[in-house]
Write a protein that holds these residues in place. Structure first.
Motif, short mmCIF file in Angstrom:
data_model
loop_
_atom_site.label_atom_id
_atom_site.label_comp_id
_atom_site.label_asym_id
_atom_site.label_seq_id
_atom_site.Cartn_x
_atom_site.Cartn_y
_atom_site.Cartn_z
N ALA A 23 -6.37 -56.42 -7.22
CA ALA A 23 -7.65 -56.15 -7.90
C ALA A 23 -8.31 -57.45 -8.34
CB ALA A 23 -7.41 -55.23 -9.10
N PHE A 24 -7.53 -58.39 -8.82
CA PHE A 24 -8.06 -59.69 -9.24
C PHE A 24 -8.67 -60.44 -8.05
CE2 PHE A 24 -7.29 -64.29 -9.68
CZ PHE A 24 -8.11 -64.56 -10.75
N GLY A 50 -11.83 -58.77 -6.82
CA GLY A 50 -12.90 -59.03 -7.77
C GLY A 50 -13.45 -60.45 -7.63
N ALA A 51 -12.57 -61.41 -7.43
CA ALA A 51 -13.01 -62.80 -7.24
C ALA A 51 -13.81 -62.93 -5.95
CB ALA A 51 -11.81 -63.73 -7.22
N GLN A 52 -13.34 -62.30 -4.89
CA GLN A 52 -14.06 -62.36 -3.62
C GLN A 52 -15.43 -61.69 -3.72
OE1 GLN A 52 -11.19 -60.49 -1.04
NE2 GLN A 52 -10.25 -62.45 -0.46
N ASP A 53 -15.54 -60.70 -4.57
CA ASP A 53 -16.80 -59.96 -4.72
C ASP A 53 -17.75 -60.64 -5.71
OD1 ASP A 53 -18.41 -57.72 -4.06
OD2 ASP A 53 -17.78 -56.69 -5.90
N GLY A 54 -17.32 -61.73 -6.33
CA GLY A 54 -18.16 -62.45 -7.27
C GLY A 54 -18.14 -61.91 -8.68
N GLU A 55 -17.18 -61.07 -8.98
CA GLU A 55 -17.11 -60.42 -10.29
C GLU A 55 -16.97 -61.44 -11.44
OE1 GLU A 55 -14.07 -57.30 -12.51
OE2 GLU A 55 -14.21 -57.28 -10.35
N PHE A 56 -16.40 -62.59 -11.16
CA PHE A 56 -16.13 -63.58 -12.21
C PHE A 56 -17.08 -64.76 -12.16
CE2 PHE A 56 -12.05 -61.64 -10.84
CZ PHE A 56 -11.91 -60.79 -11.92
N ASP A 57 -18.10 -64.70 -11.30
CA ASP A 57 -19.07 -65.80 -11.21
C ASP A 57 -19.81 -65.93 -12.53
OD1 ASP A 57 -18.25 -66.10 -8.63
OD2 ASP A 57 -20.12 -65.42 -7.72
#
Length: 73
Positions: free
Chosen positions: A60-61, A64-71
């Motif tokens: 999940a992490f 999420g990072a690949q999807d830009g969730e933490f940009d």
């Protein structure tokens, strides 16, 4: 029902991996695969705290990072 507690992993003999930065030096984020879990630490402070992920949490992490969730932008 509360989530199960993760064990305190012994990372003494772990092989820590990190991505290379543009200049070829190792990155600050390091991960290791230990006893079916994924451990993550700050390579600048190897004796500091270690985050522990189950395989599902890690997936999940990463997704999420690949999807830009933490940009930040």
């Amino acid at each position: 029902m509360p989530p199960a507690r993760k064990p305190k992993l012994d990372t003494t003999g772990a092989e820590w991996l990190s991505a290379k930065q543009e200049d070829g030096s190792p990155g600050d984020v390091q991960i290791a695969f230990v006893d079916g879990y994924i451990a993550m630490r700050d390579g600048r402070f190897p004796d500091g705290p270690v985050l522990v992920f189950t395989p599902a949490e890690w997936q999940a992490f990463v997704l999420g990072a690949q999807d830009g969730e933490f940009d930040l932008t």
